[in-house]
Design an enzyme around this catalytic site. Sequence first.
Site, PDB file in Angstrom:
ATOM      1  N   SER A   1       9.284   4.736   0.366  1.00  0.00           N
ATOM      2  CA  SER A   1       8.116   3.857   0.272  1.00  0.00           C
ATOM      3  C   SER A   1       7.526   3.683  -1.124  1.00  0.00           C
ATOM      4  O   SER A   1       6.694   2.804  -1.326  1.00  0.00           O
ATOM      5  CB  SER A   1       7.016   4.333   1.218  1.00  0.00           C
ATOM      6  OG  SER A   1       7.311   3.946   2.536  1.00  0.00           O
TER       7      SER A   1
ATOM      8  N   SER B   1       6.681   1.120   1.961  1.00  0.00           N
ATOM      9  CA  SER B   1       5.352   0.718   2.382  1.00  0.00           C
ATOM     10  C   SER B   1       4.319   0.647   1.263  1.00  0.00           C
ATOM     11  O   SER B   1       3.247   0.094   1.455  1.00  0.00           O
ATOM     12  CB  SER B   1       4.861   1.666   3.462  1.00  0.00           C
ATOM     13  OG  SER B   1       4.690   2.971   2.926  1.00  0.00           O
TER      14      SER B   1
ATOM     15  N   LYS C   1      -2.972   3.608  -3.059  1.00  0.00           N
ATOM     16  CA  LYS C   1      -2.554   3.087  -1.757  1.00  0.00           C
ATOM     17  C   LYS C   1      -3.653   3.443  -0.753  1.00  0.00           C
ATOM     18  O   LYS C   1      -4.261   4.521  -0.842  1.00  0.00           O
ATOM     19  CB  LYS C   1      -1.227   3.764  -1.388  1.00  0.00           C
ATOM     20  CG  LYS C   1      -0.502   3.232  -0.170  1.00  0.00           C
ATOM     21  CD  LYS C   1       0.848   3.971  -0.049  1.00  0.00           C
ATOM     22  CE  LYS C   1       1.666   3.532   1.141  1.00  0.00           C
ATOM     23  NZ  LYS C   1       2.974   4.223   1.208  1.00  0.00           N
TER      24      LYS C   1
END
Lengths: 96, 456
Positions: free
Chosen positions: B163, B139, B64
């Site tokens: 997330s 996310s 990420k």
Amino acid sequence: MTHISTDDVQRMAHLSNLKLDADEIEPMRVDLQNIIEYIGQLDELDTDNVEPTYQVTDLQNVWRDDVVNTYDLTTDALVGLAPEIENAQIKVPKVL
Amino acid sequence: MVTISDFAHMTAVEAVTQAIEKARSHTDFNAILSLNEERALERAVRIDKGEFTGRLAGIPFIAKDNFLTIGGTTTAASTMLQAFEAPLQSTAIEKLEAEGAICIGKANLDAFAHGGSTENSAFGPTKNAIDLTRVAGGSSGGSAVAVALGIVPFALGTDTGGSIRQPASFNGVIGVKPTYGMVSRFGVVSMASSTDTIGVLSSTTNDAELVMDIMSGQDSRDGTTLPDYFTPTTLETGLRIGVVSEAMTGSVDDDVRRAVNNSVEAMAKAGHTVERVSLSMLKYALGIYYIVVPAEISSNLGRYDGIRYGTRAQSESLTEVYGLSRDKGFMPENKRRIMIGSYVLSSGFFDAYYLKAQKARTLLINALNELFDQYDVLVMPVAPTPAFRLGENTNDPVQMYLADIMTVPASLAGMPALSIPTGTSDTGLPIGVQLIGKRKSDALLLALAKQLEEKR
């Protein structure tokens, strides 16, 4: 019910160091009003005599020796991250 | 999807080349923000020469884009950090690299990990791996989609309130959020320091377990890491499992309840004792979360002032440099959360909101602990619905927040939780089931997940 005014938004923006555009204020006011209304549901809970939880590790006072470790980083590499540099120093607008 | 063992028989250069080619063939999903081909191939060549090896020698992965990595940008999907090149790497990445893994690129996210759909990215939304008209979840949406598309066998994510788990559920992959403190947060862009965790998204439980094993452990650079405790385990006896009734009411999508019930049946068949349990504090978890977390965000994001790093707006006045840099560098959701945080921490409101929430957090943790006196694992859906449509919730922050209602309890309590695929909706959208354990029971949760995976 808490009412969030345009002045409240301006105050929160000021506390947050955010210079919002004029057209951002009203949509933000509506969003903040809705969010604050939602989180207000906690009023239903009786929290008298309840200790707050700030962290969940149960760790306390994690000490280390007072020794500088540079992790192989140079001052130049770190200062070099700044958007404006002059003579190996971070340049900012006049403060005084 | 691909697994770590699919790559094990290839040379590292072949493995990296295959993953990068696959990433380039799937740009329409907007899952990946940058590829680091040069550094990845350089490391692959050295591994093929035998210069170093390890349990993940030559295995490509994606992080990420809020993990600091060397040899490219770390943007946190924000304009603020769009050109930021980190001078060091996060501990998690260092540990994986020490085992020979190769980071080929960075995945899209909601800017600064604020969001549950990856629509808050400054670089456009990531699309769901199964349905391009739907959200990836967030996310860690880019990480989930990269795994679901078979680009890499695993991707790193962060989970502050769901997330990792929610995008894993939305894309049909495994998502693991560890106990708070199991994996070092050093070198990961901070969001909410008391609930931020580092975890993995993968196609198999075995792979997730290996990656968590490697990343776990105390780190002198993160004072909140716990003394080493993670050791993979197997199930010796039947577990006591509680299914949270309040998470299975009519307000939860029928398909989600059906999928979760299927997995509950599988647990019972496997010899576990399964009972319905009550967690009446569940309905307050989101209110607690959206006070505590914005408060911590408002503090953590104070560092982005356009002075020491990031994007700087031009002005003669220093105050305006701060204010304009932050206005231009943050997405609307970042600003909402910062401002809510400032509000609940401000004089006159602190006791009514922030202190109240931290006390309510104690009540939530107590309620969970009471359940864990009687049960080993709690079961809930990951989210009330499968992946929603792009744009469906973007104009209503509270509606968007409600997608987190099942995932925030474990975050606020620092407990481990994971999402494993358990079925699909009538229209073919993936649905995951969430397993929650008491603190430091990460290995047990993975062992149960592995058993369910074998039974499917």
